[in-house]
Design a protein around this motif. Structure first.
Motif, PDB file in Angstrom:
ATOM      1  N   ASP A   1      -5.521   4.669 -11.003  1.00  0.00           N
ATOM      2  CA  ASP A   1      -4.247   4.081 -10.583  1.00  0.00           C
ATOM      3  C   ASP A   1      -3.639   4.823  -9.394  1.00  0.00           C
ATOM      4  OD1 ASP A   1      -4.460   2.178 -12.507  1.00  0.00           O
ATOM      5  OD2 ASP A   1      -3.105   3.168 -13.936  1.00  0.00           O
ATOM      6  N   ALA A   2      -3.711   6.149  -9.413  1.00  0.00           N
ATOM      7  CA  ALA A   2      -3.117   6.923  -8.316  1.00  0.00           C
ATOM      8  C   ALA A   2      -3.813   6.621  -6.992  1.00  0.00           C
ATOM      9  CB  ALA A   2      -3.192   8.411  -8.633  1.00  0.00           C
ATOM     10  N   ALA A   3      -5.137   6.531  -7.034  1.00  0.00           N
ATOM     11  CA  ALA A   3      -5.879   6.242  -5.813  1.00  0.00           C
ATOM     12  C   ALA A   3      -5.598   4.829  -5.314  1.00  0.00           C
ATOM     13  CB  ALA A   3      -7.378   6.423  -6.059  1.00  0.00           C
ATOM     14  N   GLN A   4      -5.473   3.876  -6.244  1.00  0.00           N
ATOM     15  CA  GLN A   4      -5.168   2.504  -5.829  1.00  0.00           C
ATOM     16  C   GLN A   4      -3.784   2.422  -5.203  1.00  0.00           C
ATOM     17  OE1 GLN A   4      -6.271  -0.956  -8.053  1.00  0.00           O
ATOM     18  NE2 GLN A   4      -7.632   0.205  -9.403  1.00  0.00           N
ATOM     19  N   ARG A   5      -2.823   3.129  -5.781  1.00  0.00           N
ATOM     20  CA  ARG A   5      -1.477   3.124  -5.189  1.00  0.00           C
ATOM     21  C   ARG A   5      -1.503   3.760  -3.795  1.00  0.00           C
ATOM     22  NH1 ARG A   5       0.048   4.434 -10.504  1.00  0.00           N
ATOM     23  NH2 ARG A   5       0.199   6.662  -9.980  1.00  0.00           N
ATOM     24  N   ALA A   6      -2.302   4.810  -3.643  1.00  0.00           N
ATOM     25  CA  ALA A   6      -2.405   5.458  -2.335  1.00  0.00           C
ATOM     26  C   ALA A   6      -3.052   4.530  -1.316  1.00  0.00           C
ATOM     27  CB  ALA A   6      -3.204   6.749  -2.468  1.00  0.00           C
ATOM     28  N   LEU A   7      -4.111   3.828  -1.736  1.00  0.00           N
ATOM     29  CA  LEU A   7      -4.746   2.864  -0.855  1.00  0.00           C
ATOM     30  C   LEU A   7      -3.770   1.763  -0.445  1.00  0.00           C
ATOM     31  CD1 LEU A   7      -8.313   2.264  -2.347  1.00  0.00           C
ATOM     32  CD2 LEU A   7      -7.798   2.795   0.034  1.00  0.00           C
ATOM     33  N   ALA A   8      -3.021   1.251  -1.422  1.00  0.00           N
ATOM     34  CA  ALA A   8      -2.063   0.180  -1.147  1.00  0.00           C
ATOM     35  C   ALA A   8      -1.015   0.641  -0.146  1.00  0.00           C
ATOM     36  CB  ALA A   8      -1.404  -0.280  -2.444  1.00  0.00           C
ATOM     37  N   ALA A   9      -0.509   1.860  -0.337  1.00  0.00           N
ATOM     38  CA  ALA A   9       0.494   2.394   0.585  1.00  0.00           C
ATOM     39  C   ALA A   9      -0.088   2.563   1.981  1.00  0.00           C
ATOM     40  CB  ALA A   9       1.036   3.720   0.060  1.00  0.00           C
ATOM     41  N   GLU A  10      -1.348   3.038   2.047  1.00  0.00           N
ATOM     42  CA  GLU A  10      -1.984   3.268   3.346  1.00  0.00           C
ATOM     43  C   GLU A  10      -2.152   1.965   4.123  1.00  0.00           C
ATOM     44  OE1 GLU A  10      -3.317   5.190   6.504  1.00  0.00           O
ATOM     45  OE2 GLU A  10      -2.555   6.169   4.681  1.00  0.00           O
ATOM     46  N   PHE A  11      -2.500   0.892   3.416  1.00  0.00           N
ATOM     47  CA  PHE A  11      -2.720  -0.388   4.075  1.00  0.00           C
ATOM     48  C   PHE A  11      -1.489  -1.291   4.048  1.00  0.00           C
ATOM     49  CE2 PHE A  11      -7.185   0.691   2.870  1.00  0.00           C
ATOM     50  CZ  PHE A  11      -7.678   0.785   4.166  1.00  0.00           C
ATOM     51  N   ARG A  12      -0.350  -0.733   3.610  1.00  0.00           N
ATOM     52  CA  ARG A  12       0.924  -1.465   3.561  1.00  0.00           C
ATOM     53  C   ARG A  12       0.818  -2.725   2.715  1.00  0.00           C
ATOM     54  NH1 ARG A  12       3.168  -0.923   9.825  1.00  0.00           N
ATOM     55  NH2 ARG A  12       3.092   1.367   9.883  1.00  0.00           N
ATOM     56  N   ILE A  13       0.240  -2.564   1.549  1.00  0.00           N
ATOM     57  CA  ILE A  13       0.068  -3.649   0.591  1.00  0.00           C
ATOM     58  C   ILE A  13       1.056  -3.436  -0.545  1.00  0.00           C
ATOM     59  CG2 ILE A  13      -1.546  -4.684  -1.061  1.00  0.00           C
ATOM     60  CD1 ILE A  13      -3.800  -3.726   0.853  1.00  0.00           C
ATOM     61  N   SER A  14       1.737  -4.507  -0.961  1.00  0.00           N
ATOM     62  CA  SER A  14       2.778  -4.355  -1.970  1.00  0.00           C
ATOM     63  C   SER A  14       2.190  -3.983  -3.330  1.00  0.00           C
ATOM     64  CB  SER A  14       3.581  -5.650  -2.108  1.00  0.00           C
ATOM     65  OG  SER A  14       2.850  -6.614  -2.815  1.00  0.00           O
ATOM     66  N   GLU A  15       2.950  -3.218  -4.095  1.00  0.00           N
ATOM     67  CA  GLU A  15       2.504  -2.827  -5.439  1.00  0.00           C
ATOM     68  C   GLU A  15       2.362  -4.041  -6.343  1.00  0.00           C
ATOM     69  OE1 GLU A  15       4.810   0.223  -7.177  1.00  0.00           O
ATOM     70  OE2 GLU A  15       4.395   1.706  -5.608  1.00  0.00           O
ATOM     71  N   ARG A  16       3.166  -5.088  -6.068  1.00  0.00           N
ATOM     72  CA  ARG A  16       3.071  -6.283  -6.910  1.00  0.00           C
ATOM     73  C   ARG A  16       1.701  -6.937  -6.770  1.00  0.00           C
ATOM     74  NH1 ARG A  16       7.174 -11.338  -7.729  1.00  0.00           N
ATOM     75  NH2 ARG A  16       5.728 -12.581  -8.933  1.00  0.00           N
ATOM     76  N   LEU A  17       1.180  -7.028  -5.543  1.00  0.00           N
ATOM     77  CA  LEU A  17      -0.138  -7.618  -5.351  1.00  0.00           C
ATOM     78  C   LEU A  17      -1.191  -6.811  -6.096  1.00  0.00           C
ATOM     79  CD1 LEU A  17      -1.596  -9.905  -3.802  1.00  0.00           C
ATOM     80  CD2 LEU A  17      -2.034  -8.260  -1.990  1.00  0.00           C
ATOM     81  N   VAL A  18      -1.058  -5.496  -6.079  1.00  0.00           N
ATOM     82  CA  VAL A  18      -1.997  -4.625  -6.794  1.00  0.00           C
ATOM     83  C   VAL A  18      -1.915  -4.868  -8.297  1.00  0.00           C
ATOM     84  CG1 VAL A  18      -2.636  -2.226  -7.257  1.00  0.00           C
ATOM     85  CG2 VAL A  18      -1.871  -2.893  -4.974  1.00  0.00           C
ATOM     86  N   ALA A  19      -0.673  -5.005  -8.795  1.00  0.00           N
ATOM     87  CA  ALA A  19      -0.483  -5.197 -10.235  1.00  0.00           C
ATOM     88  C   ALA A  19      -1.000  -6.552 -10.703  1.00  0.00           C
ATOM     89  CB  ALA A  19       1.000  -5.048 -10.582  1.00  0.00           C
ATOM     90  N   ASP A  20      -0.860  -7.576  -9.837  1.00  0.00           N
ATOM     91  CA  ASP A  20      -1.219  -8.941 -10.236  1.00  0.00           C
ATOM     92  C   ASP A  20      -2.716  -9.208 -10.191  1.00  0.00           C
ATOM     93  OD1 ASP A  20       1.414  -9.537 -10.705  1.00  0.00           O
ATOM     94  OD2 ASP A  20       1.717 -10.675  -8.855  1.00  0.00           O
ATOM     95  N   HIS A  21      -3.461  -8.459  -9.340  1.00  0.00           N
ATOM     96  CA  HIS A  21      -4.874  -8.760  -9.145  1.00  0.00           C
ATOM     97  C   HIS A  21      -5.707  -7.487  -9.273  1.00  0.00           C
ATOM     98  CE1 HIS A  21      -3.550 -12.658  -7.905  1.00  0.00           C
ATOM     99  NE2 HIS A  21      -2.842 -12.147  -6.919  1.00  0.00           N
ATOM    100  N   PRO A  22      -6.643  -7.437 -10.215  1.00  0.00           N
ATOM    101  CA  PRO A  22      -7.424  -6.220 -10.448  1.00  0.00           C
ATOM    102  C   PRO A  22      -8.323  -5.890  -9.270  1.00  0.00           C
ATOM    103  CG  PRO A  22      -8.325  -8.067 -11.687  1.00  0.00           C
ATOM    104  CD  PRO A  22      -7.032  -8.539 -11.115  1.00  0.00           C
ATOM    105  N   TRP A  23      -8.652  -4.608  -9.171  1.00  0.00           N
ATOM    106  CA  TRP A  23      -9.582  -4.122  -8.134  1.00  0.00           C
ATOM    107  C   TRP A  23     -10.912  -4.859  -8.242  1.00  0.00           C
ATOM    108  CZ3 TRP A  23      -9.565  -0.547  -4.209  1.00  0.00           C
ATOM    109  CH2 TRP A  23     -10.818  -0.139  -3.730  1.00  0.00           C
ATOM    110  N   PRO A  24     -11.523  -5.292  -7.114  1.00  0.00           N
ATOM    111  CA  PRO A  24     -11.068  -5.081  -5.730  1.00  0.00           C
ATOM    112  C   PRO A  24     -10.358  -6.291  -5.146  1.00  0.00           C
ATOM    113  CG  PRO A  24     -13.326  -5.801  -5.690  1.00  0.00           C
ATOM    114  CD  PRO A  24     -12.905  -5.809  -7.155  1.00  0.00           C
ATOM    115  N   GLN A  25      -9.917  -7.232  -6.026  1.00  0.00           N
ATOM    116  CA  GLN A  25      -9.366  -8.484  -5.510  1.00  0.00           C
ATOM    117  C   GLN A  25      -8.159  -8.255  -4.608  1.00  0.00           C
ATOM    118  OE1 GLN A  25      -8.633 -10.654  -9.113  1.00  0.00           O
ATOM    119  NE2 GLN A  25     -10.750 -11.355  -9.291  1.00  0.00           N
TER     120      GLN A  25
END
Length: 397
Positions: free
Chosen positions: A34-58
């Motif tokens: 989870d920590a790495a995914q949040r870091a990736l999302a922040a790096e690529f300016r992707i909202s946390e909601r999109l991460v929460a709604d769709h599992p990796w790597p979607q």
């Protein structure tokens, strides 16, 4: 890859992220924590909601391959976005959205600030060509009513290529480009709708993004209002009341105050957003306002595409909103009235109304009636190609 690893490691204190780890995420099916995914999302300016709604790597795939929504919104950018859309939507069968609520809000705001004010040309504009195109678009609207989204999606893509070719290769008389852009925006709206009805959620969003750009370049706020309304309805079907209301508010800010039928549609669909947020009072108020606008309408002021709008309190959207706030008797009255008003050619809407009525029977504890209606709708869906209706039936089957 090494730069990506370094930047992610900088965002996660105490975490060692090496290029080998990133390679394993990309090539060996290893899921980042989870920590790495949040870091990736922040790096690529992707909202946390999109991460929460769709599992990796979607979430990463969809966020990275969506068309950029910023920049200058003009005819050139509209054409570039449409090119990317047309190259992807035929093979892209993803059934969930590309853009999250924040991106949709940004697109709506950018559209409202980018509409070009153009005066209507009084020159000859190859009227026989534009009239022909308008007739074809109107025929597609009626075809969608009868057979549903999937075949109309394919037909819409063909029409988009035709109008795009005319824009790029045709020899235009004065004013013709503006008319062709308006037709293009209408086709992008329609084809996006057909994609949505066919269950192609990502394609719908991409086409509507392109349509917003085109409507801005064409100086056609009416079409942009309709596109944002479709975006809102998609959000409602996804259960997102906040995005539904935000998109409708943006549409309302540019709606012509003389077009009461359009205002009735906006208020009626707002009831879905309020219902999803559990606000029965605002749901009822939105439907009351919608009916008031509808009673005050002057059909001569309506855009052509509003031909289908019936009395709001007798629509499937009104019945659905009332159902979702527990007003079962009022919901049944709305759905019954709407079914009675449908014409012989409204096959897809009839199936949708019946699917909602089946849902209502189920909510009221009338399981036998719900099951019987579900069987009826399933039989109709052999001729009406609507994944949207099929999804509603699947929820109660």
């Amino acid at each position: 890859m090494s730069e990506t690893a370094r930047r992610i490691a900088n965002r996660v204190p105490g975490m060692a992220v090496h290029r080998e780890k990133v390679w394993r995420w990309e090539n060996r099916g290893v899921v980042p924590d989870d920590a790495a995914q949040r870091a990736l999302a922040a790096e690529f300016r992707i909202s946390e909601r999109l991460v929460a709604d769709h599992p990796w790597p979607q979430w990463l795939v969809f966020a990275c391959d969506a068309e950029p929504t910023g920049g200058v919104w003009d005819a050139g950018s509209a054409a570039e976005v449409l090119d990317r859309v047309l190259s992807s939507v035929e093979v892209d069968r993803r059934d969930f959205p590309v853009y999250d609520a924040m991106t949709i809000g940004h697109m709506a705001w950018t559209w409202s600030q980018s509409i070009i004010t153009l005066t209507e040309s009084r020159e000859s504009v190859s009227r026989h060509v534009t009239d022909y195109l308008q007739t074809r678009i109107a025929q597609l609207w009626l075809l969608d009513d009868q057979i549903g989204g999937e075949p109309c999606f394919e037909a819409g893509l063909g029409e988009l290529r035709l109008v795009t070719t005319l824009l790029r290769k045709g020899r235009h008389e004065p004013g013709v480009q503006q008319h062709l852009l308006r037709h293009l925006a209408a086709l992008e709206r329609f084809t996006g709708w057909a994609a949505f009805d066919a269950g192609r959620e990502a394609a719908a969003q991409r086409l509507w993004h392109a349509g917003l750009r085109t409507s801005a370049a064409a100086g056609d706020p009416d079409q942009g209002v309709y596109i944002l309304s479709c975006v809102a309805l998609q959000a409602a079907y996804a259960g997102d009341g906040t995005t539904t209301l935000d998109a409708l508010d943006a549409a309302r800010s540019q709606a012509d105050p003389a077009q009461d039928t359009v205002l009735a549609m906006l208020d009626c669909w707002s009831s879905r957003g309020h219902a999803l947020l559990g606000d029965a009072r605002r749901t009822a108020h939105a439907l009351h306002q919608a009916d008031a606008h509808w009673e005050a309408r002057s059909p001569g002021d309506d855009p052509d595409w509003a031909y289908w709008m019936p009395q709001p309190s007798a629509t499937c959207e009104a019945g659905t909103a009332l159902l979702h706030v527990g007003e079962l008797q009022a919901a049944e009255q709305a759905l019954t009235a709407g079914l009675a008003a449908l014409g012989a050619d409204d096959a897809r809407d009839r199936a949708l109304y019946l699917a909602r009525m089946a849902e209502l029977h189920y909510a009221a504890g009338r399981r036998d009636q719900a099951d019987a209606l579900a069987v009826t709708v399933s039989a109709q869906l052999e001729q009406v190609h609507s994944q949207r209706v099929r999804n509603q039936i699947a929820k109660i089957a």
